[in-house]
Design an enzyme around this catalytic site. Structure first.
Site, PDB file in Angstrom:
ATOM      1  CG  ASP A   1      -4.114   3.919  -1.865  1.00 50.70           C
ATOM      2  OD1 ASP A   1      -3.528   5.018  -1.898  1.00 50.70           O
ATOM      3  OD2 ASP A   1      -5.017   3.651  -1.046  1.00 50.70           O
TER       4      ASP A   1
ATOM      5  CE  LYS B   1      -3.448   8.074  -7.495  1.00 50.61           C
ATOM      6  NZ  LYS B   1      -3.936   6.889  -6.771  1.00 50.61           N
TER       7      LYS B   1
ATOM      8  CG  ASN C   1      -7.318  13.846  -0.313  1.00 50.42           C
ATOM      9  OD1 ASN C   1      -6.446  14.527  -0.818  1.00 50.42           O
ATOM     10  ND2 ASN C   1      -8.520  13.708  -0.845  1.00 50.42           N
TER      11      ASN C   1
ATOM     12  N   GLY D   1      -1.678   9.930  -0.831  1.00 43.97           N
ATOM     13  CA  GLY D   1      -0.402   9.396  -0.325  1.00 43.97           C
ATOM     14  C   GLY D   1       0.235   8.635  -1.463  1.00 43.97           C
ATOM     15  CG  HIS D   2       0.552   9.985  -4.925  1.00 45.19           C
ATOM     16  ND1 HIS D   2       0.340  10.838  -5.961  1.00 45.19           N
ATOM     17  CD2 HIS D   2      -0.686   9.600  -4.516  1.00 45.19           C
ATOM     18  CE1 HIS D   2      -0.968  10.969  -6.180  1.00 45.19           C
ATOM     19  NE2 HIS D   2      -1.603  10.228  -5.303  1.00 45.19           N
TER      20      HIS D   2
ATOM     21  CD  GLN E   1      -7.583  12.132  -3.741  1.00 39.78           C
ATOM     22  OE1 GLN E   1      -7.765  13.080  -4.470  1.00 39.78           O
ATOM     23  NE2 GLN E   1      -6.626  12.136  -2.833  1.00 39.78           N
TER      24      GLN E   1
ATOM     25  CB  VAL F   1       0.740   6.411   1.867  1.00 48.33           C
ATOM     26  CG1 VAL F   1       1.923   7.353   1.986  1.00 48.33           C
ATOM     27  CG2 VAL F   1       1.086   5.221   0.993  1.00 48.33           C
TER      28      VAL F   1
ATOM     29  CG  LEU G   1       1.603  -9.257 -13.103  1.00 55.42           C
ATOM     30  CD1 LEU G   1       0.090  -9.366 -13.265  1.00 55.42           C
ATOM     31  CD2 LEU G   1       2.268  -9.313 -14.480  1.00 55.42           C
TER      32      LEU G   1
HETATM   33  P1  GDP Z   1      -0.691   5.780  -5.127  1.00 54.63           P
HETATM   34  O1  GDP Z   1      -1.503   6.478  -4.098  1.00 54.63           O
HETATM   35  O2  GDP Z   1      -1.491   5.402  -6.329  1.00 54.63           O
HETATM   36  O3  GDP Z   1       0.569   6.531  -5.514  1.00 54.63           O
HETATM   37  O4  GDP Z   1      -0.216   4.397  -4.474  1.00 54.63           O
HETATM   38  P2  GDP Z   1       0.374   4.199  -2.975  1.00 54.63           P
HETATM   39  O5  GDP Z   1       1.762   4.713  -2.945  1.00 54.63           O
HETATM   40  O6  GDP Z   1      -0.589   4.703  -1.963  1.00 54.63           O
HETATM   41  O7  GDP Z   1       0.332   2.625  -2.862  1.00 54.63           O
HETATM   42  C1  GDP Z   1       1.032   1.796  -3.759  1.00 54.63           C
HETATM   43  C2  GDP Z   1       1.996   0.918  -2.965  1.00 54.63           C
HETATM   44  O8  GDP Z   1       2.462  -0.142  -3.795  1.00 54.63           O
HETATM   45  C3  GDP Z   1       3.251   1.644  -2.514  1.00 54.63           C
HETATM   46  O9  GDP Z   1       3.701   1.071  -1.332  1.00 54.63           O
HETATM   47  C4  GDP Z   1       4.237   1.376  -3.651  1.00 54.63           C
HETATM   48  O10 GDP Z   1       5.601   1.456  -3.235  1.00 54.63           O
HETATM   49  C5  GDP Z   1       3.871  -0.036  -3.991  1.00 54.63           C
HETATM   50  N1  GDP Z   1       4.067  -0.448  -5.402  1.00 54.63           N
HETATM   51  C6  GDP Z   1       3.907   0.291  -6.528  1.00 54.63           C
HETATM   52  N2  GDP Z   1       4.060  -0.485  -7.618  1.00 54.63           N
HETATM   53  C7  GDP Z   1       4.335  -1.731  -7.159  1.00 54.63           C
HETATM   54  C8  GDP Z   1       4.563  -2.996  -7.805  1.00 54.63           C
HETATM   55  O11 GDP Z   1       4.524  -3.122  -9.018  1.00 54.63           O
HETATM   56  N3  GDP Z   1       4.778  -4.064  -6.983  1.00 54.63           N
HETATM   57  C9  GDP Z   1       4.793  -3.973  -5.636  1.00 54.63           C
HETATM   58  N4  GDP Z   1       5.025  -5.090  -4.928  1.00 54.63           N
HETATM   59  N5  GDP Z   1       4.593  -2.809  -4.992  1.00 54.63           N
HETATM   60  C10 GDP Z   1       4.345  -1.706  -5.749  1.00 54.63           C
HETATM   61  P1  IMO Z   2      -4.246   8.365  -3.354  1.00 57.52           P
HETATM   62  O1  IMO Z   2      -3.982   9.597  -4.194  1.00 57.52           O
HETATM   63  C1  IMO Z   2      -7.251   5.892  -1.387  1.00 57.52           C
HETATM   64  C2  IMO Z   2     -10.762   7.972   0.222  1.00 57.52           C
HETATM   65  C3  IMO Z   2     -10.959   7.982   1.718  1.00 57.52           C
HETATM   66  C4  IMO Z   2     -12.478   8.015   1.778  1.00 57.52           C
HETATM   67  C5  IMO Z   2     -12.843   8.926   0.598  1.00 57.52           C
HETATM   68  C6  IMO Z   2     -13.088  10.378   0.985  1.00 57.52           C
HETATM   69  O2  IMO Z   2      -3.145   7.989  -2.456  1.00 57.52           O
HETATM   70  O3  IMO Z   2      -4.728   7.240  -4.234  1.00 57.52           O
HETATM   71  P2  IMO Z   2     -11.481  12.370   1.686  1.00 57.52           P
HETATM   72  O4  IMO Z   2     -10.522  12.509   2.849  1.00 57.52           O
HETATM   73  O5  IMO Z   2     -10.838  12.517   0.345  1.00 57.52           O
HETATM   74  O6  IMO Z   2     -12.700  13.234   1.831  1.00 57.52           O
HETATM   75  O7  IMO Z   2     -12.019  10.854   1.799  1.00 57.52           O
HETATM   76  O8  IMO Z   2     -11.742   8.845  -0.298  1.00 57.52           O
HETATM   77  N1  IMO Z   2      -9.434   8.490  -0.235  1.00 57.52           N
HETATM   78  C7  IMO Z   2      -8.470   7.710  -0.720  1.00 57.52           C
HETATM   79  N2  IMO Z   2      -8.381   6.369  -0.823  1.00 57.52           N
HETATM   80  N3  IMO Z   2      -6.249   6.679  -1.842  1.00 57.52           N
HETATM   81  C8  IMO Z   2      -6.340   8.020  -1.786  1.00 57.52           C
HETATM   82  O9  IMO Z   2      -5.448   8.845  -2.377  1.00 57.52           O
HETATM   83  C9  IMO Z   2      -7.454   8.602  -1.149  1.00 57.52           C
HETATM   84  N4  IMO Z   2      -7.831   9.867  -0.884  1.00 57.52           N
HETATM   85  C10 IMO Z   2      -9.054   9.790  -0.337  1.00 57.52           C
HETATM   86  O10 IMO Z   2     -10.437   6.819   2.312  1.00 57.52           O
HETATM   87  O11 IMO Z   2     -13.012   6.744   1.502  1.00 57.52           O
HETATM   88 MG    MG Z   3      -1.991   6.317  -2.086  1.00 57.37          MG
END
Ligand code: GDP
Ligand code: IMO
Ligand code: MG
Length: 428
Positions: free
Chosen positions: A13, A16, A38, A40-41, A223, A300, A333
């Site tokens: 999270d 990415k 698993n 959520g981007h 992840q 997500v 940031l």
């Molecule tokens: P990922 O799994 O690595 O793709 O990240 P997620 O989408 O799960 O979580 C990142 C969250 O931060 C999402 O809600 C994005 O829209 C948000 N986000 C990404 N970059 C920024 C940033 O620079 N600032 C803020 N405030 N939010 C961001």
């Molecule tokens: P993105 O790509 C954050 C965590 C779960 C748990 C562990 C194992 O959005 O960054 P699983 O269901 O994969 O066997 O769970 O990994 N986990 C994540 N945490 N972001 C993710 O994906 C994750 N995918 C799995 O919360 O601790």
């Molecule tokens: Mg995510």
């Protein structure tokens, strides 16, 4: 543009999806190489926001080939729901490809995931309960079913029969759960086969042909480093190789074709699920509450509130080493603009020994106490800044501190969720 692996440097999270979507247009293909739904981007384009689980973040660019590689596990139902969502929004999935070697998540994988978590009790991993671990387990056990098996009913039935002879007793005798018949699963899964047939291909060959034509590839990690099955905080990890090396095995592209490794690093840190987290702040603390709510740190995939903490420089250093990072993208940031001073963990004190890289022994890591450096905050909204020079001096110094800790230059600094809210310093 040279081929690049994009990888999470923390516990997931990091943003990415945002950075992948930002740069995907410069590549000819975007490949997911591990994990499944698993992940959520989040992608934000104007007033539209998408939470992607299976489909690569290149999907927003019609000319870009989006590939779900052989290292992934696929829930066909979720994949079709995502395809339908994009098509309904006028975003074509004609360029989406799924490796015939990617493993299929079956209903019993989700049952086993839930049941094994329940059995672990207070030692639970806190998985997403999407069946990821059991699906990879059956892949290794060599009783998994793959996307190519969906295309031949006879083979699908035969392999399912073998898998069920192994799985049903486990469901029934160990967990007291209902068992499955071949017909029951075929009734649900074979209709998926007809819809998914056009997307399934030999993706390793496709990608290598593209490379031979001089095209470039972006590998989208899911992840992150500390959730990697080998390099993460085992057993509190996911079941795949999320680190950069996974891009090679999970796509069928040779390593000589990869030029850059872009590590996505949030300006603080979060974690979902169980396991050690040295810089964790409780939600009840003022700082923990601020990071959670200003950063909107809610999952997500499962909607769970993420655990939050100050930046862990030891992890940044470790991620740089394990992935061979060439560049960093610092995200969120802007969220730190709420603090007068900001703490950064520069080392761990583990029972009197100082560590600047993640200790290999898990019980040492469990005892890690962060050694903090406290730096001045900038106390203003930077979400409108587009040039590094225009950031407050304290924010620039914070970025430079992150670069020092990770021994890697920050090519991007992200100051908001939208594509536009990004400072590109060195990325060409
Ligand atoms: P990922 O799994 O690595 O793709 O990240 P997620 O989408 O799960 O979580 C990142 C969250 O931060 C999402 O809600 C994005 O829209 C948000 N986000 C990404 N970059 C920024 C940033 O620079 N600032 C803020 N405030 N939010 C961001
Ligand atoms: P993105 O790509 C954050 C965590 C779960 C748990 C562990 C194992 O959005 O960054 P699983 O269901 O994969 O066997 O769970 O990994 N986990 C994540 N945490 N972001 C993710 O994906 C994750 N995918 C799995 O919360 O601790
Ligand atoms: Mg995510």
């Amino acid at each position: 543009m040279s081929s690049t692996v994009l990888v999470g440097t923390q516990w997931g999270d990091e943003g990415k999806g945002k950075i992948c979507d930002l740069i995907a247009g410069d590549f000819d293909a975007v490949v997911r190489y591990q994990g499944g739904n698993n992940a959520g981007h989040t992608i934000v384009v104007g007033d539209r926001k998408y939470g992607l689980h299976q489909v690569p973040s290149g999907i927003m660019y019609p000319q870009c080939v989006s590939v779900i590689g052989n290292g992934c596990v696929v829930n066909p139902k979720v994949l079709l729901e995502e395809i339908d969502m994009f098509e309904a929004d006028g975003i074509s999935t004609a360029n989406l490809k799924v490796s015939g070697n990617a493993h299929i998540i079956m209903p019993y994988h989700m049952d086993l995931d839930g049941a094994s978590e329940a059995r672990l009790g207070k030692n639970l991993i806190g998985t997403t309960k999407r069946g990821i671990g059991p699906c990879y387990m059956h892949k290794m056990e060599r009783i998994g079913l793959r996307m190519q098996d969906l295309l031949d009913e006879k083979i699908f039935r035969e392999k399912l029969e073998t898998a069920l002879s192994r799985v049903n007793p486990e469901l029934e005798l160990i967990y007291g759960l209902p068992t499955y018949t071949v017909d029951q699963i075929c009734e649900e899964y074979l209709p998926y086969a007809e819809r998914l047939r056009p997307y399934i291909c030999e993706s390793g060959l496709l990608l290598n042909d593209m490379i031979d034509e001089g095209k470039s590839i972006l590998f989208e990690g899911a992840q992150a480093t500390l959730l990697d099955i080998d390099h993460g905080t085992y057993p509190f990890v996911t079941s795949s190789n999320c680190t950069a090396g996974g891009a090679v095995t999970g796509s069928g592209v040779g390593m000589k074709n990869i030029d850059r490794v872009l590590g996505i690093c949030k300006a603080y840190i979060t974690r979902v699920g169980s396991g050690p987290m040295p810089t964790e702040l409780s939600y009840e603390s003022e700082e923990g509450h601020t990071l959670t709510e200003v950063g909107y740190e809610y999952g997500v995939t499962t909607g769970r509130r993420r655990r939050v903490g100050w930046l862990d420089g030891v992890i940044a250093n470790y991620a740089a080493r394990v992935n061979g990072l060439t560049d960093l993208a610092i995200t969120k940031l802007d969220v730190l603009g709420s603090f007068d001073t900001i703490k950064v963990c520069v080392a761990y004190d583990c029972d009197g020994t100082r560590y600047t890289s993640v200790p290999e022994h898990q019980s040492v890591f469990h005892h890690a106490k962060p050694v903090y450096e406290e730096v001045p905050g900038w106390r203003c909204d930077i979400s409108g800044v587009r040039r590094f020079e225009d950031l407050p001096a304290e924010a620039r110094a914070y970025v430079e501190l992150m670069e020092d800790l990770a021994h890697t230059r920050a090519s991007f600094v992200s100051v908001g969720p939208d594509r536009e809210q990004t400072i590109n310093r060195f990325w060409k």
